[in-house]
Design a protein around this motif. Structure first.
Motif, mmCIF file in Angstrom:
data_model
loop_
_atom_site.group_PDB
_atom_site.id
_atom_site.type_symbol
_atom_site.label_atom_id
_atom_site.label_comp_id
_atom_site.label_asym_id
_atom_site.label_seq_id
_atom_site.Cartn_x
_atom_site.Cartn_y
_atom_site.Cartn_z
ATOM 1 N N UNK A 1 1.843 0.436 -1.814
ATOM 2 C CA UNK A 1 2.548 1.954 -2.196
ATOM 3 C C UNK A 1 3.242 2.430 -0.839
ATOM 4 N N UNK A 2 2.211 2.658 0.224
ATOM 5 C CA UNK A 2 2.719 3.257 1.397
ATOM 6 C C UNK A 2 3.600 2.214 2.294
ATOM 7 N N UNK A 3 3.619 0.993 2.035
ATOM 8 C CA UNK A 3 4.382 0.090 3.007
ATOM 9 C C UNK A 3 5.972 -0.007 2.224
ATOM 10 N N UNK A 4 5.930 0.097 1.005
ATOM 11 C CA UNK A 4 7.024 0.395 0.320
ATOM 12 C C UNK A 4 7.760 1.577 0.279
ATOM 13 N N UNK A 5 7.233 2.662 0.713
ATOM 14 C CA UNK A 5 7.820 4.114 0.749
ATOM 15 C C UNK A 5 8.667 4.233 1.884
ATOM 16 N N UNK A 6 9.484 4.922 2.007
ATOM 17 C CA UNK A 6 10.508 5.392 2.917
ATOM 18 C C UNK A 6 10.052 6.481 3.584
ATOM 19 N N UNK A 7 10.132 6.873 4.987
ATOM 20 C CA UNK A 7 9.522 7.911 5.816
ATOM 21 C C UNK A 7 10.126 8.877 5.164
#
Length: 190
Positions: A180-186
């Motif tokens: 989920x973190x890797x797929x999130x945009x900053x």
């Protein structure tokens, strides 16, 4: 001839009664403040406190100049129960804690430090990565401690930030959060 009691015991009954009355007054005064509660259930039966991770992480994104900050979409049933800023290797880092649906706990730290400095700055009890694995194209490094009772760290380098997760959860739960973190945009910085 009557037996004389030593003087030390002459006022002991009065002292005992004074302590009992003082204790009762203290219990009554504290109970009326509403600041204390009594719950006969176990902690597992209590509700998990929830914090607003979205607001916290938005503020963190605006204040962090050395790295990106992400707010992952967590699986249904997970509760964000803590959020704070800490220092990792003398630089600010964001920490968010999650209670999973099955009662596990994961703590996620986001930092701008490089992996070696982030791991060393997190705590000096971890040695070189014990293993690595691929998670949807992202390399995850697992750092084990020199002490048996210390939980492993999982570290993911996203280029614009490093993500460290630890806690008491299943491999699947750790991987769900890391994905989920890797797929999130900053988050926006302004």
């Amino acid at each position: 001839m009557a037996e004389k009691r030593p003087k030390i015991f002459e006022g002991s009954r009065d002292i005992f009664l004074s302590l009992v009355v003082s204790g009762i007054i203290m219990v009554l005064a504290v109970s009326f403040t509403g600041m204390c509660s009594f719950n006969t259930g176990t902690p597992e039966n209590g509700q998990v406190p929830e914090v607003d991770a979205s607001t916290f992480m938005s503020m963190e994104a605006r204040s962090m100049s050395d790295h990106a900050t992400r707010l992952p979409a967590t699986p249904e049933g997970w509760v964000t129960n803590s959020a704070r800023r800490t220092m990792v290797d003398d630089t600010p880092a964001s920490v968010v804690g999650y209670v999973t649906t099955d009662g596990g706990y994961i703590q996620m730290t986001q930092t701008g430090e490089n992996v070696a400095d982030a791991v060393a700055g997190y705590d000096d009890r971890w040695r070189d990565p014990a293993s690595t694995y691929d998670l949807n194209g992202q390399e995850i490094s697992i750092y084990s401690s020199t002490e048996d009772e210390v939980r492993d760290l999982r570290v993911m380098d996203l280029g614009d930030e490093r993500v460290i997760v630890t806690g008491a959860a299943t491999d699947e739960e750790f991987n769900e959060l890391l994905t989920a973190v890797a797929e999130s945009d900053p988050l926006p910085t302004n």
